[in-house]
Scaffold this motif. Structure first.
Motif, mmCIF file in Angstrom:
data_model
loop_
_atom_site.group_PDB
_atom_site.id
_atom_site.type_symbol
_atom_site.label_atom_id
_atom_site.label_comp_id
_atom_site.label_asym_id
_atom_site.label_seq_id
_atom_site.Cartn_x
_atom_site.Cartn_y
_atom_site.Cartn_z
ATOM 1 N N VAL A 80 -41.158 -112.934 95.222
ATOM 2 C CA VAL A 80 -41.249 -111.764 96.097
ATOM 3 C C VAL A 80 -42.685 -111.710 96.603
ATOM 4 N N TRP A 81 -42.839 -111.618 97.918
ATOM 5 C CA TRP A 81 -44.160 -111.660 98.541
ATOM 6 C C TRP A 81 -44.518 -110.303 99.132
ATOM 7 N N SER A 82 -45.795 -109.938 99.040
ATOM 8 C CA SER A 82 -46.333 -108.748 99.696
ATOM 9 C C SER A 82 -47.360 -109.188 100.715
ATOM 10 N N ALA A 83 -47.226 -108.676 101.933
ATOM 11 C CA ALA A 83 -48.192 -108.992 102.986
ATOM 12 C C ALA A 83 -49.505 -108.289 102.673
ATOM 13 N N ILE A 84 -50.619 -109.053 102.729
ATOM 14 C CA ILE A 84 -51.918 -108.456 102.430
ATOM 15 C C ILE A 84 -52.889 -108.538 103.602
ATOM 16 N N ASP A 85 -52.594 -109.394 104.585
ATOM 17 C CA ASP A 85 -53.431 -109.482 105.787
ATOM 18 C C ASP A 85 -52.628 -110.199 106.859
ATOM 19 N N GLN A 86 -52.980 -109.967 108.117
ATOM 20 C CA GLN A 86 -52.317 -110.674 109.202
ATOM 21 C C GLN A 86 -53.212 -110.727 110.422
ATOM 22 N N VAL A 87 -52.996 -111.754 111.238
ATOM 23 C CA VAL A 87 -53.671 -111.873 112.532
ATOM 24 C C VAL A 87 -52.607 -112.118 113.588
ATOM 25 N N ARG A 108 -67.640 -126.452 107.792
ATOM 26 C CA ARG A 108 -68.329 -125.219 107.414
ATOM 27 C C ARG A 108 -67.692 -124.550 106.192
ATOM 28 N N PHE A 109 -66.375 -124.749 106.018
ATOM 29 C CA PHE A 109 -65.642 -124.119 104.907
ATOM 30 C C PHE A 109 -64.762 -125.171 104.248
ATOM 31 N N PRO A 110 -65.369 -126.156 103.583
ATOM 32 C CA PRO A 110 -64.594 -127.285 103.054
ATOM 33 C C PRO A 110 -63.625 -126.920 101.932
ATOM 34 N N GLU A 111 -63.838 -125.822 101.237
ATOM 35 C CA GLU A 111 -62.987 -125.453 100.117
ATOM 36 C C GLU A 111 -61.826 -124.540 100.509
ATOM 37 N N ASP A 112 -61.835 -124.009 101.731
ATOM 38 C CA ASP A 112 -60.835 -123.028 102.139
ATOM 39 C C ASP A 112 -59.689 -123.661 102.915
ATOM 40 N N SER A 113 -58.508 -123.025 102.828
ATOM 41 C CA SER A 113 -57.376 -123.402 103.669
ATOM 42 C C SER A 113 -57.685 -122.924 105.083
ATOM 43 N N VAL A 114 -57.434 -123.803 106.063
ATOM 44 C CA VAL A 114 -57.786 -123.498 107.452
ATOM 45 C C VAL A 114 -56.560 -123.675 108.346
ATOM 46 N N PHE A 115 -56.304 -122.678 109.188
ATOM 47 C CA PHE A 115 -55.292 -122.747 110.233
ATOM 48 C C PHE A 115 -56.025 -122.856 111.563
ATOM 49 N N ALA A 116 -55.429 -123.563 112.525
ATOM 50 C CA ALA A 116 -56.057 -123.701 113.828
ATOM 51 C C ALA A 116 -54.996 -123.574 114.915
ATOM 52 N N LEU A 117 -55.417 -123.124 116.068
ATOM 53 C CA LEU A 117 -54.548 -123.049 117.230
ATOM 54 C C LEU A 117 -55.021 -124.107 118.216
ATOM 55 N N GLY A 118 -54.221 -125.144 118.377
ATOM 56 C CA GLY A 118 -54.608 -126.251 119.247
ATOM 57 C C GLY A 118 -53.429 -127.156 119.522
ATOM 58 N N ARG A 119 -53.742 -128.390 119.894
ATOM 59 C CA ARG A 119 -52.701 -129.377 120.187
ATOM 60 C C ARG A 119 -52.991 -130.639 119.392
ATOM 61 N N MET A 120 -51.930 -131.334 119.010
ATOM 62 C CA MET A 120 -52.066 -132.635 118.353
ATOM 63 C C MET A 120 -51.787 -133.701 119.399
ATOM 64 N N VAL A 121 -52.665 -134.702 119.466
ATOM 65 C CA VAL A 121 -52.554 -135.755 120.474
ATOM 66 C C VAL A 121 -52.496 -137.103 119.762
ATOM 67 N N ALA A 136 -59.498 -120.639 115.193
ATOM 68 C CA ALA A 136 -59.243 -121.088 113.820
ATOM 69 C C ALA A 136 -59.507 -119.930 112.867
ATOM 70 N N TRP A 137 -58.800 -119.980 111.731
ATOM 71 C CA TRP A 137 -58.937 -118.961 110.695
ATOM 72 C C TRP A 137 -59.002 -119.640 109.337
ATOM 73 N N ARG A 138 -59.807 -119.092 108.448
ATOM 74 C CA ARG A 138 -59.828 -119.571 107.075
ATOM 75 C C ARG A 138 -59.228 -118.495 106.195
ATOM 76 N N ARG A 145 -58.072 -112.097 102.482
ATOM 77 C CA ARG A 145 -57.996 -111.851 103.914
ATOM 78 C C ARG A 145 -58.158 -113.154 104.672
ATOM 79 N N MET A 146 -57.843 -113.124 105.956
ATOM 80 C CA MET A 146 -58.065 -114.258 106.842
ATOM 81 C C MET A 146 -59.212 -113.891 107.773
ATOM 82 N N ALA A 147 -60.098 -114.842 107.978
ATOM 83 C CA ALA A 147 -61.258 -114.589 108.813
ATOM 84 C C ALA A 147 -61.346 -115.644 109.911
ATOM 85 N N ALA A 148 -61.630 -115.197 111.125
ATOM 86 C CA ALA A 148 -61.830 -116.131 112.231
ATOM 87 C C ALA A 148 -63.078 -116.964 111.955
ATOM 88 N N ILE A 149 -63.013 -118.244 112.279
ATOM 89 C CA ILE A 149 -64.158 -119.143 112.087
ATOM 90 C C ILE A 149 -64.394 -119.923 113.375
#
Length: 162
Positions: A80-87, A108-121, A136-138, A145-149
């Motif tokens: 069971v999951w509880s939402a704690i932050d969102q972007v 810049r944040f080698p230890e954190d999970s990172v999401f990015a908005l882009g394209r794969m080529v 991008a967000w870490r 929380r998630m923070a823009a990077i």
């Protein structure tokens, strides 16, 4: 069309980026938003001995949400999951995708999970690399929380063997 097929296959491979994505698809309590459909779920590494975390990509009409969740219990075999932050994510073009942390890293944040908005080529060697990354967000597990990077120093890659 034959050139776009490997790109689609590579992007589909990104969806369950951090193994056990089905574990990340337990019951969400409370719902992050009404009328939203989960597009993908990704298990995230948390602090040792702490609660489990996941991120879900939700499609809410024309908007996308990236929701950080903490496991707060179990319902039978499902977490069971509880939402704690969102972007809220606004895609600048239909070709932009949410690139998962299993394939993205930031110098810049080698230890954190990172999401990015882009394209794969596709590259000449058959691998895929991110291009035109616009945001991008870490995931900051300590602060839950998630923070823009910044996108400089960020790379998302998929090798041909993956």
């Amino acid at each position: 069309m034959s050139r776009s097929l490997p790109a689609v296959a590579a992007l589909l491979a990104l969806i369950p980026a951090a193994g056990h994505a089905s574990e990340a698809r337990g019951k969400l309590a409370p719902p992050a938003a009404n009328g939203c459909v989960e597009v993908s779920g990704t298990a995230l590494t948390g602090m040792a001995g702490g609660p489990a975390y996941s991120a879900a990509e939700l499609k809410c009409g024309t908007k996308l949400l990236l929701v950080l969740q903490r496991q707060t219990g179990r319902n039978g075999n499902l977490p069971v999951w509880s939402a704690i932050d969102q972007v809220t994510i606004a895609k600048p073009s239909p070709r932009h995708e949410l690139l998962q942390p299993g394939y993205c890293s930031s110098t810049r944040f080698p230890e954190d999970s990172v999401f990015a908005l882009g394209r794969m080529v596709e590259q000449p060697d058959g691998s895929y690399r991110s291009e035109n990354v616009v945001k991008a967000w870490r995931v900051d597990i300590k602060r839950e929380r998630m923070a823009a990077i910044p996108v400089d120093g960020l790379l998302c890659a998929l090798d041909p063997a993956d």
